[in-house]
Design a protein around this motif. Sequence first.
Motif, PDB file in Angstrom:
ATOM      1  N   SER A   1      23.367  -0.359 -17.637  1.00  0.00           N
ATOM      2  CA  SER A   1      23.547  -1.677 -18.240  1.00  0.00           C
ATOM      3  C   SER A   1      22.410  -2.049 -19.178  1.00  0.00           C
ATOM      4  O   SER A   1      22.565  -2.896 -20.060  1.00  0.00           O
ATOM      5  CB  SER A   1      23.663  -2.744 -17.145  1.00  0.00           C
ATOM      6  OG  SER A   1      24.771  -2.480 -16.326  1.00  0.00           O
ATOM      7  N   ALA A   2      21.252  -1.419 -18.995  1.00  0.00           N
ATOM      8  CA  ALA A   2      20.103  -1.736 -19.842  1.00  0.00           C
ATOM      9  C   ALA A   2      20.218  -1.130 -21.234  1.00  0.00           C
ATOM     10  O   ALA A   2      19.452  -1.477 -22.130  1.00  0.00           O
ATOM     11  CB  ALA A   2      18.818  -1.251 -19.178  1.00  0.00           C
ATOM     12  N   ASN A   3      21.178  -0.243 -21.419  1.00  0.00           N
ATOM     13  CA  ASN A   3      21.312   0.466 -22.697  1.00  0.00           C
ATOM     14  C   ASN A   3      22.361  -0.188 -23.595  1.00  0.00           C
ATOM     15  O   ASN A   3      23.084   0.484 -24.318  1.00  0.00           O
ATOM     16  CB  ASN A   3      21.676   1.934 -22.434  1.00  0.00           C
ATOM     17  CG  ASN A   3      21.467   2.798 -23.666  1.00  0.00           C
ATOM     18  OD1 ASN A   3      20.607   2.528 -24.499  1.00  0.00           O
ATOM     19  ND2 ASN A   3      22.262   3.846 -23.779  1.00  0.00           N
ATOM     20  N   ILE A   4      22.462  -1.502 -23.532  1.00  0.00           N
ATOM     21  CA  ILE A   4      23.435  -2.251 -24.319  1.00  0.00           C
ATOM     22  C   ILE A   4      23.104  -2.140 -25.804  1.00  0.00           C
ATOM     23  O   ILE A   4      21.954  -2.308 -26.214  1.00  0.00           O
ATOM     24  CB  ILE A   4      23.443  -3.733 -23.897  1.00  0.00           C
ATOM     25  CG1 ILE A   4      23.906  -3.884 -22.450  1.00  0.00           C
ATOM     26  CG2 ILE A   4      24.306  -4.569 -24.827  1.00  0.00           C
ATOM     27  CD1 ILE A   4      25.312  -3.423 -22.194  1.00  0.00           C
ATOM     28  N   SER A   5      24.131  -1.846 -26.617  1.00  0.00           N
ATOM     29  CA  SER A   5      23.914  -1.728 -28.063  1.00  0.00           C
ATOM     30  C   SER A   5      24.588  -2.830 -28.864  1.00  0.00           C
ATOM     31  O   SER A   5      24.324  -2.975 -30.062  1.00  0.00           O
ATOM     32  CB  SER A   5      24.400  -0.359 -28.560  1.00  0.00           C
ATOM     33  OG  SER A   5      25.784  -0.202 -28.310  1.00  0.00           O
ATOM     34  N   THR A   6      25.470  -3.623 -28.243  1.00  0.00           N
ATOM     35  CA  THR A   6      26.042  -4.774 -28.939  1.00  0.00           C
ATOM     36  C   THR A   6      24.915  -5.738 -29.291  1.00  0.00           C
ATOM     37  O   THR A   6      24.082  -6.086 -28.443  1.00  0.00           O
ATOM     38  CB  THR A   6      27.085  -5.479 -28.055  1.00  0.00           C
ATOM     39  OG1 THR A   6      28.177  -4.599 -27.821  1.00  0.00           O
ATOM     40  CG2 THR A   6      27.605  -6.743 -28.710  1.00  0.00           C
ATOM     41  N   THR A   7      24.867  -6.175 -30.532  1.00  0.00           N
ATOM     42  CA  THR A   7      23.753  -6.996 -31.004  1.00  0.00           C
ATOM     43  C   THR A   7      24.151  -8.451 -31.180  1.00  0.00           C
ATOM     44  O   THR A   7      25.323  -8.777 -31.414  1.00  0.00           O
ATOM     45  CB  THR A   7      23.222  -6.471 -32.352  1.00  0.00           C
ATOM     46  OG1 THR A   7      24.288  -6.485 -33.323  1.00  0.00           O
ATOM     47  CG2 THR A   7      22.684  -5.062 -32.209  1.00  0.00           C
ATOM     48  N   ALA A   8      23.167  -9.333 -31.048  1.00  0.00           N
ATOM     49  CA  ALA A   8      23.343 -10.763 -31.295  1.00  0.00           C
ATOM     50  C   ALA A   8      22.171 -11.229 -32.153  1.00  0.00           C
ATOM     51  O   ALA A   8      21.023 -11.238 -31.692  1.00  0.00           O
ATOM     52  CB  ALA A   8      23.396 -11.529 -29.984  1.00  0.00           C
ATOM     53  N   LYS A   9      22.443 -11.591 -33.386  1.00  0.00           N
ATOM     54  CA  LYS A   9      21.407 -12.021 -34.320  1.00  0.00           C
ATOM     55  C   LYS A   9      21.550 -13.517 -34.586  1.00  0.00           C
ATOM     56  O   LYS A   9      22.635 -13.995 -34.931  1.00  0.00           O
ATOM     57  CB  LYS A   9      21.528 -11.256 -35.641  1.00  0.00           C
ATOM     58  CG  LYS A   9      21.416  -9.734 -35.500  1.00  0.00           C
ATOM     59  CD  LYS A   9      20.037  -9.308 -35.030  1.00  0.00           C
ATOM     60  CE  LYS A   9      19.928  -7.780 -34.987  1.00  0.00           C
ATOM     61  NZ  LYS A   9      18.610  -7.341 -34.458  1.00  0.00           N
ATOM     62  N   LEU A  10      20.432 -14.249 -34.440  1.00  0.00           N
ATOM     63  CA  LEU A  10      20.457 -15.686 -34.653  1.00  0.00           C
ATOM     64  C   LEU A  10      20.548 -16.000 -36.143  1.00  0.00           C
ATOM     65  O   LEU A  10      19.771 -15.488 -36.955  1.00  0.00           O
ATOM     66  CB  LEU A  10      19.202 -16.327 -34.062  1.00  0.00           C
ATOM     67  CG  LEU A  10      19.141 -17.863 -34.078  1.00  0.00           C
ATOM     68  CD1 LEU A  10      20.299 -18.454 -33.278  1.00  0.00           C
ATOM     69  CD2 LEU A  10      17.805 -18.352 -33.534  1.00  0.00           C
ATOM     70  N   ASP A  11      21.532 -16.838 -36.485  1.00  0.00           N
ATOM     71  CA  ASP A  11      21.731 -17.257 -37.871  1.00  0.00           C
ATOM     72  C   ASP A  11      22.014 -18.753 -37.863  1.00  0.00           C
ATOM     73  O   ASP A  11      23.147 -19.185 -37.650  1.00  0.00           O
ATOM     74  CB  ASP A  11      22.891 -16.486 -38.497  1.00  0.00           C
ATOM     75  CG  ASP A  11      23.136 -16.885 -39.961  1.00  0.00           C
ATOM     76  OD1 ASP A  11      22.211 -17.443 -40.587  1.00  0.00           O
ATOM     77  OD2 ASP A  11      24.260 -16.653 -40.456  1.00  0.00           O
ATOM     78  N   GLY A  12      20.973 -19.551 -38.055  1.00  0.00           N
ATOM     79  CA  GLY A  12      21.135 -20.998 -37.964  1.00  0.00           C
ATOM     80  C   GLY A  12      21.430 -21.432 -36.546  1.00  0.00           C
ATOM     81  O   GLY A  12      20.673 -21.124 -35.624  1.00  0.00           O
ATOM     82  N   ASP A  13      22.543 -22.125 -36.363  1.00  0.00           N
ATOM     83  CA  ASP A  13      22.931 -22.600 -35.029  1.00  0.00           C
ATOM     84  C   ASP A  13      23.855 -21.624 -34.311  1.00  0.00           C
ATOM     85  O   ASP A  13      24.401 -21.967 -33.254  1.00  0.00           O
ATOM     86  CB  ASP A  13      23.634 -23.959 -35.143  1.00  0.00           C
ATOM     87  CG  ASP A  13      22.669 -25.080 -35.498  1.00  0.00           C
ATOM     88  OD1 ASP A  13      21.459 -24.918 -35.226  1.00  0.00           O
ATOM     89  OD2 ASP A  13      23.129 -26.100 -36.047  1.00  0.00           O
ATOM     90  N   HIS A  14      24.034 -20.440 -34.870  1.00  0.00           N
ATOM     91  CA  HIS A  14      24.954 -19.464 -34.278  1.00  0.00           C
ATOM     92  C   HIS A  14      24.278 -18.109 -34.084  1.00  0.00           C
ATOM     93  O   HIS A  14      23.335 -17.761 -34.811  1.00  0.00           O
ATOM     94  CB  HIS A  14      26.195 -19.279 -35.164  1.00  0.00           C
ATOM     95  CG  HIS A  14      27.077 -20.484 -35.221  1.00  0.00           C
ATOM     96  ND1 HIS A  14      26.797 -21.578 -36.015  1.00  0.00           N
ATOM     97  CD2 HIS A  14      28.253 -20.776 -34.581  1.00  0.00           C
ATOM     98  CE1 HIS A  14      27.741 -22.494 -35.872  1.00  0.00           C
ATOM     99  NE2 HIS A  14      28.646 -22.022 -35.010  1.00  0.00           N
TER     100      HIS A  14
END
Length: 400
Positions: A142-155
Amino acid sequence: MYLELPKKLKVLGDMATNLSVEMLRPISRKYDLAEHEYPKELDLVASMLDGMNAGEGGAGVGADQSKQKSEEKTGTRNGANMAACVGIQGFCWGDVGLLLTLPRQGLGNAAIGAVANEEQAKRFQNKWAAMAITEPGTGSDSANISTTAKLDGDHYVLNGEKIFVTAGSRADIIVVWATLDKSVGRAAIKSFAVERGTPGMEVTRLEHKLGIKASDTASISFNDCRVHKNNLLGNPEIDTKKGFGGVMQTFDNTRPLVAAMAVGVAKASLDHTKKLLKEYTQCDYSAPINTVSSAEAEIYRMEADWEAARLLTLQAAWMADNGQPNSMEASMAKAKAGRTCNAVTLKCVELCSSMGYGEDELLEKWSRDSKILDIFEGTQQIQQLIVARRLLNLSSAELK
């Protein structure tokens, strides 16, 4: 150590078992054969459950643990986690696949209950939540997650692919694990509540499976999927010392639930096997095991294993209700119950011979359903690794 269930939980277990008899088992074979068809009969069951728990659904699981941290603790509690395990065992005595597709009772609801803040818990209270962790190539790590989440303003902008998402095509919310910064490692992994219909989220396929065919298992892609920052569950800060722990707390609540599923399926197989063999094998619990028939001895051994799995499961749930760290116990329960369920259901098929192997009885279905219970929420090997780390006081880097 008091091993009996409190009266209120016995009543809950009896209600779940009765519902299994009246509503789940009669449609069990139907939806095993009609894979991917939604069981409309479950809408009534879900409405009944909503009435019982004031609409909280599975979201109540895990809530007691965090709540008690801010309250003065007096005595012991048998709260939402224990109640969920007892109820789940009763439902899975009927059909685990149907339990997994009950509206508003998904494992994602337990994830929300574990890490959501008060505002989020209230906002998602009446929603059906699935959990999306596994990715192509990540396996059980589970530590090898590759899905990314990049902050862009309020999202946050999510990109990646998730596979084997239980109730992924039916749930209102998908709880998605994604990394804020891959270079930081596991501390940057956070969970996001992505609501159905969010642009950029798409169900790409439904899996054909060995068992739990009534439950849909989906692959979901995220392509520039924008999720409001208020839908990040837990602390948005990256803490290299404890950041991953908050996300992993989800498993401390959901692994006992999966163990309870295994306990329920194994119990169903044992009870039905004894019923089918009653003309040939009468269990005499007063007789020494070396004086009884081979089939009778097998039943005794299976019942002993089942009881051990059941007690481990209740212990892990009780610890969660009482604010005690239960990571090791949750993994012990999951490992023991999953392995026991596999062994029991297959042995019951063997003992009942042609009656166990044919579609005239549900034994062959339960043996197929049981395999997933030793795989999802962490395989047998992963659970043993977690237990070893806790016992030896070693980190994941020190013991792989």
